[in-house]
Structure formats: C-alpha cells, structure tokens
Motif scaffolding. Sequence first.
Motif, PDB file in Angstrom:
ATOM      1  N   CYS A 186       9.739 -22.759 -46.967  1.00 11.28           N
ATOM      2  CA  CYS A 186       8.646 -21.938 -47.482  1.00 11.28           C
ATOM      3  C   CYS A 186       9.269 -20.835 -48.318  1.00 11.28           C
ATOM      4  CB  CYS A 186       7.825 -21.363 -46.346  1.00 11.28           C
ATOM      5  SG  CYS A 186       6.608 -20.131 -46.872  1.00 11.28           S
ATOM      6  N   TYR A 244       1.747 -25.362 -42.490  1.00  8.57           N
ATOM      7  CA  TYR A 244       1.488 -24.199 -43.325  1.00  8.57           C
ATOM      8  C   TYR A 244       2.425 -23.059 -42.972  1.00  8.57           C
ATOM      9  CZ  TYR A 244      -3.046 -26.433 -44.196  1.00  8.57           C
ATOM     10  OH  TYR A 244      -4.049 -27.301 -44.533  1.00  8.57           O
ATOM     11  N   CYS A 245       2.801 -22.332 -43.982  1.00 11.05           N
ATOM     12  CA  CYS A 245       3.531 -21.084 -43.838  1.00 11.05           C
ATOM     13  C   CYS A 245       2.511 -19.945 -43.851  1.00 11.05           C
ATOM     14  CB  CYS A 245       4.494 -20.967 -45.025  1.00 11.05           C
ATOM     15  SG  CYS A 245       5.619 -19.588 -44.987  1.00 11.05           S
ATOM     16  N   TYR A 246       2.729 -18.945 -42.995  1.00  9.57           N
ATOM     17  CA  TYR A 246       1.777 -17.826 -42.909  1.00  9.57           C
ATOM     18  C   TYR A 246       2.530 -16.519 -42.771  1.00  9.57           C
ATOM     19  CZ  TYR A 246      -1.829 -14.682 -41.180  1.00  9.57           C
ATOM     20  OH  TYR A 246      -2.677 -13.619 -41.019  1.00  9.57           O
ATOM     21  N   ASN A 306       5.758 -17.217 -40.023  1.00 16.86           N
ATOM     22  CA  ASN A 306       5.201 -18.180 -39.079  1.00 16.86           C
ATOM     23  C   ASN A 306       4.983 -19.541 -39.728  1.00 16.86           C
ATOM     24  OD1 ASN A 306       4.257 -16.124 -36.830  1.00 16.86           O
ATOM     25  ND2 ASN A 306       3.592 -15.298 -38.790  1.00 16.86           N
ATOM     26  N   TRP A 307       5.126 -20.560 -38.925  1.00 17.99           N
ATOM     27  CA  TRP A 307       4.707 -21.911 -39.301  1.00 17.99           C
ATOM     28  C   TRP A 307       3.545 -22.324 -38.401  1.00 17.99           C
ATOM     29  CZ3 TRP A 307       6.115 -24.670 -43.436  1.00 17.99           C
ATOM     30  CH2 TRP A 307       7.311 -24.364 -44.074  1.00 17.99           C
ATOM     31  N   TYR A 308       2.491 -22.815 -39.030  1.00 17.22           N
ATOM     32  CA  TYR A 308       1.348 -23.386 -38.330  1.00 17.22           C
ATOM     33  C   TYR A 308       1.232 -24.852 -38.742  1.00 17.22           C
ATOM     34  CZ  TYR A 308      -0.669 -18.845 -36.943  1.00 17.22           C
ATOM     35  OH  TYR A 308      -0.904 -17.615 -36.365  1.00 17.22           O
ATOM     36  N   ARG A 362      -6.119 -25.420 -36.362  1.00 12.90           N
ATOM     37  CA  ARG A 362      -4.789 -25.011 -36.785  1.00 12.90           C
ATOM     38  C   ARG A 362      -4.095 -24.307 -35.612  1.00 12.90           C
ATOM     39  NH1 ARG A 362      -4.278 -22.548 -42.777  1.00 12.90           N
ATOM     40  NH2 ARG A 362      -5.586 -24.406 -43.043  1.00 12.90           N
ATOM     41  N   LYS A 375      -0.993 -11.952 -43.900  1.00 15.97           N
ATOM     42  CA  LYS A 375      -2.396 -12.385 -43.959  1.00 15.97           C
ATOM     43  C   LYS A 375      -2.635 -13.393 -45.086  1.00 15.97           C
ATOM     44  CE  LYS A 375      -4.128  -8.054 -41.953  1.00 15.97           C
ATOM     45  NZ  LYS A 375      -5.076  -6.924 -42.100  1.00 15.97           N
ATOM     46  N   SER A 376      -1.603 -14.166 -45.418  1.00 13.97           N
ATOM     47  CA  SER A 376      -1.712 -15.154 -46.493  1.00 13.97           C
ATOM     48  C   SER A 376      -1.165 -16.497 -46.041  1.00 13.97           C
ATOM     49  CB  SER A 376      -0.936 -14.674 -47.719  1.00 13.97           C
ATOM     50  OG  SER A 376      -1.464 -13.464 -48.219  1.00 13.97           O
ATOM     51  N   TRP A 377      -1.770 -17.542 -46.599  1.00 13.99           N
ATOM     52  CA  TRP A 377      -1.373 -18.907 -46.280  1.00 13.99           C
ATOM     53  C   TRP A 377      -0.779 -19.587 -47.513  1.00 13.99           C
ATOM     54  CZ3 TRP A 377      -1.783 -20.618 -41.323  1.00 13.99           C
ATOM     55  CH2 TRP A 377      -2.652 -19.931 -40.470  1.00 13.99           C
ATOM     56  N   HIS A 422       7.477 -18.963 -34.779  1.00 12.35           N
ATOM     57  CA  HIS A 422       7.436 -17.583 -35.266  1.00 12.35           C
ATOM     58  C   HIS A 422       8.866 -17.050 -35.315  1.00 12.35           C
ATOM     59  CE1 HIS A 422       6.280 -13.272 -35.323  1.00 12.35           C
ATOM     60  NE2 HIS A 422       7.284 -13.142 -34.477  1.00 12.35           N
TER      61      HIS A 422
END
Length: 111
Positions: A21, A94-96, A34-36, A44, A99-101, A49
């Motif tokens: 990412c 997803y990378c987070y 973080n990875w989700y 999700r 407050k953004s994805w 983390h």
Amino acid sequence: VQLVESGGGLVQPGGSLRLSCAASGFTFRWYAMNWYRQAPGKERELVAHISSTGDTTDYADSVKGRFTISRDNAKNTVYLQMNSLQPEDTAVYYCYAVKSWGQGTQVTVSS
C-alpha cells in the motif's frame, strides 16, 4: 490522502502473496496503518494493524501466525505478507489510514 494497494492475484491454497500500500498526501510516519478485507457477502474486517513506528502490530485471530504486517517509513509504504493462504482468505484487501480507504486489491485463493 491517497492509498494505492497492489500485489493481489490468484494463488493456490498454501501459497503466498505480498500486498503493498503506497501512501501519499499525509505524513506517513505519524500514522498507524491498517489492512482490512471484505469477502463476498460479509462485512469488512480488520486483518492487521501496525503502529506509526512499526513497534507494535496486531492481527485478527484468523490470520495470526500466517500474515505479517510491516512498513517502510522511508518509502511511505505498508506491506502485508500472507503465507499459507486458504480459500477463506479470498477477499478484497484494503489499506486504511487517516479515515481514508484505498481502492482495494483482490486476493483469490483457489485450486
């Protein structure tokens, strides 16, 4: 803030992948990452983390011992090394942060 994931793909059970990412638009070294993942028909969920310095990591029980999160603050990049992949790991990852994805990267584990 921009988060761009890469490294997904199709892999056989027992195989490995490394997700990346690449982050921009904020001071990467100040923020935890973080990875989700989200599987079809499921919510999700947080997978891994890592603290801003990389000293602290945490994992979902389902991936402990198989996945490793790491970061390179010089490259503004966070990684997710995934080993011993199983079909139940199939999801969009997803990378987070901040407050953004990111847009996500598909991981499919299938023979």
